[in-house]
Design a protein around this motif. Sequence first.
Motif, mmCIF file in Angstrom:
data_model
loop_
_atom_site.group_PDB
_atom_site.id
_atom_site.type_symbol
_atom_site.label_atom_id
_atom_site.label_comp_id
_atom_site.label_asym_id
_atom_site.label_seq_id
_atom_site.Cartn_x
_atom_site.Cartn_y
_atom_site.Cartn_z
ATOM 1 N N GLY A 77 0.782 -1.465 -0.100
ATOM 2 C CA GLY A 77 0.018 0.168 -0.072
ATOM 3 C C GLY A 77 1.066 1.130 -0.106
ATOM 4 O O GLY A 77 0.480 2.156 -0.635
ATOM 5 N N ILE A 78 1.935 1.102 0.517
ATOM 6 C CA ILE A 78 2.862 2.484 0.538
ATOM 7 C C ILE A 78 3.741 2.555 -0.488
ATOM 8 O O ILE A 78 4.542 3.417 -0.832
ATOM 9 C CB ILE A 78 3.795 2.588 1.907
ATOM 10 C CG1 ILE A 78 4.777 1.110 2.133
ATOM 11 C CG2 ILE A 78 2.899 2.698 3.115
ATOM 12 C CD1 ILE A 78 5.684 1.526 2.917
ATOM 13 N N GLY A 79 3.756 1.618 -1.443
ATOM 14 C CA GLY A 79 4.443 1.438 -2.879
ATOM 15 C C GLY A 79 5.755 1.003 -2.774
ATOM 16 O O GLY A 79 6.622 1.254 -3.585
ATOM 17 N N PHE A 80 6.079 -0.055 -1.697
ATOM 18 C CA PHE A 80 7.251 -0.785 -1.607
ATOM 19 C C PHE A 80 7.475 -1.669 -2.847
ATOM 20 O O PHE A 80 6.477 -2.247 -3.285
ATOM 21 C CB PHE A 80 7.246 -1.569 -0.300
ATOM 22 C CG PHE A 80 8.547 -2.447 -0.237
ATOM 23 C CD1 PHE A 80 9.537 -1.947 0.339
ATOM 24 C CD2 PHE A 80 8.669 -3.700 -0.551
ATOM 25 C CE1 PHE A 80 10.646 -2.679 0.444
ATOM 26 C CE2 PHE A 80 9.707 -4.580 -0.446
ATOM 27 C CZ PHE A 80 11.024 -3.778 0.162
ATOM 28 N N VAL A 81 8.659 -1.535 -3.581
ATOM 29 C CA VAL A 81 8.820 -2.408 -4.686
ATOM 30 C C VAL A 81 10.054 -3.270 -4.233
ATOM 31 O O VAL A 81 11.191 -2.863 -3.950
ATOM 32 C CB VAL A 81 9.441 -1.705 -5.755
ATOM 33 C CG1 VAL A 81 9.784 -2.244 -6.955
ATOM 34 C CG2 VAL A 81 8.322 -0.665 -6.215
ATOM 35 N N SER A 82 9.616 -4.806 -4.201
ATOM 36 C CA SER A 82 10.610 -5.476 -3.931
ATOM 37 C C SER A 82 11.789 -5.821 -5.087
ATOM 38 O O SER A 82 11.587 -5.663 -6.298
ATOM 39 C CB SER A 82 9.897 -7.111 -3.877
ATOM 40 O OG SER A 82 10.831 -7.941 -3.488
ATOM 41 N N GLY A 83 13.091 -5.946 -4.654
ATOM 42 C CA GLY A 83 14.154 -6.367 -5.490
ATOM 43 C C GLY A 83 14.870 -4.982 -6.195
ATOM 44 O O GLY A 83 15.897 -5.088 -6.848
ATOM 45 N N VAL A 84 14.134 -3.800 -5.824
ATOM 46 C CA VAL A 84 15.286 -2.715 -6.349
ATOM 47 C C VAL A 84 16.197 -2.096 -5.408
ATOM 48 O O VAL A 84 16.238 -2.680 -4.330
ATOM 49 C CB VAL A 84 14.083 -1.432 -6.390
ATOM 50 C CG1 VAL A 84 13.136 -1.614 -7.567
ATOM 51 C CG2 VAL A 84 13.520 -1.013 -5.028
ATOM 52 N N ALA A 85 17.246 -1.696 -6.231
ATOM 53 C CA ALA A 85 18.355 -1.295 -5.115
ATOM 54 C C ALA A 85 18.171 -0.240 -3.837
ATOM 55 O O ALA A 85 18.615 -0.333 -2.706
ATOM 56 C CB ALA A 85 19.491 -0.514 -5.974
#
Length: 139
Positions: A77-85
Amino acid sequence: MLVPIANPYLFAALFIIANIGQTCFTMLIWALVSDCLDYHQFKFGYRSDGSLYSIYTFSRKIGSTLASTLASYALAGIGFVSGVAAQTAEVSEHIRLLYTAVPVVTTVLELIGIGLIFNLNKERTDAIYQELQAEHRDR
């Protein structure tokens, strides 16, 4: 939660102090379980320790499952993106808010539960123990 702490050492120290308080509360909850077992015997006339511990353990497992599920949804919901640096500054701020606000909210809910739902105080518990001891002596 309300005042961001830039110094990671100060934040870690305050976090440790907060966790010590939460650990004390967790130990208190386990101590209250035995009072609940005795109250059950007082109210219903028989002991059911295994069943009550099972219900308590199962409830804790359900709570843990819900907490981890809700944490995943909150991160999404807060926009966390898995796997980004690196996350954006906005996401990092929201993570900080989640990391500090969720324990405050859940602690308040725990205190409400203990204050409003848990109906045993020292006087009532002592009276229950006396009656249970009297019943045990009469057998």
